[in-house]
Design an enzyme around this catalytic site. Structure first.
Site, PDB file in Angstrom:
ATOM      1  N   ARG A 109      -2.664  -2.241   3.221  1.00  0.00           N
ATOM      2  CA  ARG A 109      -3.138  -3.664   2.557  1.00  0.00           C
ATOM      3  C   ARG A 109      -2.189  -5.023   3.008  1.00  0.00           C
ATOM      4  O   ARG A 109      -1.144  -5.358   2.237  1.00  0.00           O
ATOM      5  CB  ARG A 109      -3.289  -4.129   1.406  1.00  0.00           C
ATOM      6  N   THR A 113      -4.219 -11.244   3.233  1.00  0.00           N
ATOM      7  CA  THR A 113      -5.348 -11.503   3.745  1.00  0.00           C
ATOM      8  C   THR A 113      -6.586 -10.374   2.332  1.00  0.00           C
ATOM      9  O   THR A 113      -7.582  -9.586   2.252  1.00  0.00           O
ATOM     10  CB  THR A 113      -5.042 -10.869   4.853  1.00  0.00           C
ATOM     11  N   ASP A 205      -0.497   0.369 -10.210  1.00  0.00           N
ATOM     12  CA  ASP A 205      -0.523   0.616  -9.048  1.00  0.00           C
ATOM     13  C   ASP A 205      -0.326   2.638  -8.460  1.00  0.00           C
ATOM     14  O   ASP A 205       0.528   2.991  -8.993  1.00  0.00           O
ATOM     15  CB  ASP A 205       0.562   0.125  -8.040  1.00  0.00           C
ATOM     16  N   ASP A 208       2.511   3.976  -7.194  1.00  0.00           N
ATOM     17  CA  ASP A 208       3.312   3.893  -7.075  1.00  0.00           C
ATOM     18  C   ASP A 208       3.851   4.392  -8.575  1.00  0.00           C
ATOM     19  O   ASP A 208       4.522   5.058  -8.583  1.00  0.00           O
ATOM     20  CB  ASP A 208       4.098   2.116  -7.885  1.00  0.00           C
TER      21      ASP A 208
END
Length: 214
Positions: A109, A113, A205, A208
């Protein structure tokens, strides 16, 4: 299991064991080892529900006591995790569908944006005419999932199902808009996205936490 949602083509998998395991994964004090263990077990539970629509066909078999009718899958199933977090769900699905070949889509990602950037794609030859289970723990903005679905459609599968642990309405709306016939299976629909595009309350996340990179 109760599969009900107010969203189009969204199947909410609600089960006491799934709620317990998902709660353990949400807990910020759960370490990477326990996070992965619960994700493995939860993915196996999800695999049963997600594959309920798959057709079987009869064939003749012999048991030690005599002939009977057995069943086999009518069409192939292909598993496609979105790298890297989708890898955390792959083993759970492979444990239930060990014969399923695996394809891979690599997306990251863009933090400015929030749009996906493709960096890898490898699909098995058997994907054409198969049922594809696209797996990724989080359906946040929906951009990565929608992009991955677009990639997979080029290979002409029989069907595509998106499987995710958590979703939010923004991500669901993105997938519904770009791919209105795609069904989504999820264990929970959370409240919102934060300004960085992460699910709240979510579980952090997923990549992670699976790989212990933070």
């Amino acid at each position: 299991m109760r599969n009900k949602s107010c969203f189009k083509n969204v199947h909410l998998i609600d089960h006491p064991i799934i709620r317990v395991k998902l709660s353990r994964m949400r807990n910020k004090h759960t370490d990477s080892r326990d996070f992965k263990a619960n994700l493995l077990e939860l993915s196996q539970l999800m695999a049963y529900e997600v594959t309920k629509h798959i057709e079987t066909m009869p064939f003749n078999i012999e048991t030690p006591m005599g002939p009977t009718t057995g069943y086999k899958l009518k069409d192939k199933i292909v598993l496609v995790p979105i790298l890297r977090a989708g890898l955390g769900m792959l083993d759970g699905f492979k444990n239930i569908i060990p014969s399923a070949p695996v394809g891979f889509i690599g997306l990251y990602r863009d933090e400015k944006t929030l749009r996906p950037v493709e960096y890898y794609c490898k699909m098995p030859n058997s994907i054409a005419g198969s049922h594809v289970l696209l797996i990724d723990p989080m359906l946040a903005t929906g951009f990565s999932s929608a992009n991955a679905i677009e990639i997979i459609k080029k290979y002409k599968p029989k069907s595509i199902v998106l499987v995710t642990l958590l979703a939010v309405k923004e991500g669901i709306a993105t997938v519904n808009k770009q791919h209105p016939t795609i069904h989504i299976f999820t264990c929970a629909i959370d409240k919102q996205l934060n300004k960085n595009g992460y699910i709240v309350p979510g579980l952090g996340d997923a990549g992670d936490r699976i790989f212990g990179t933070k």
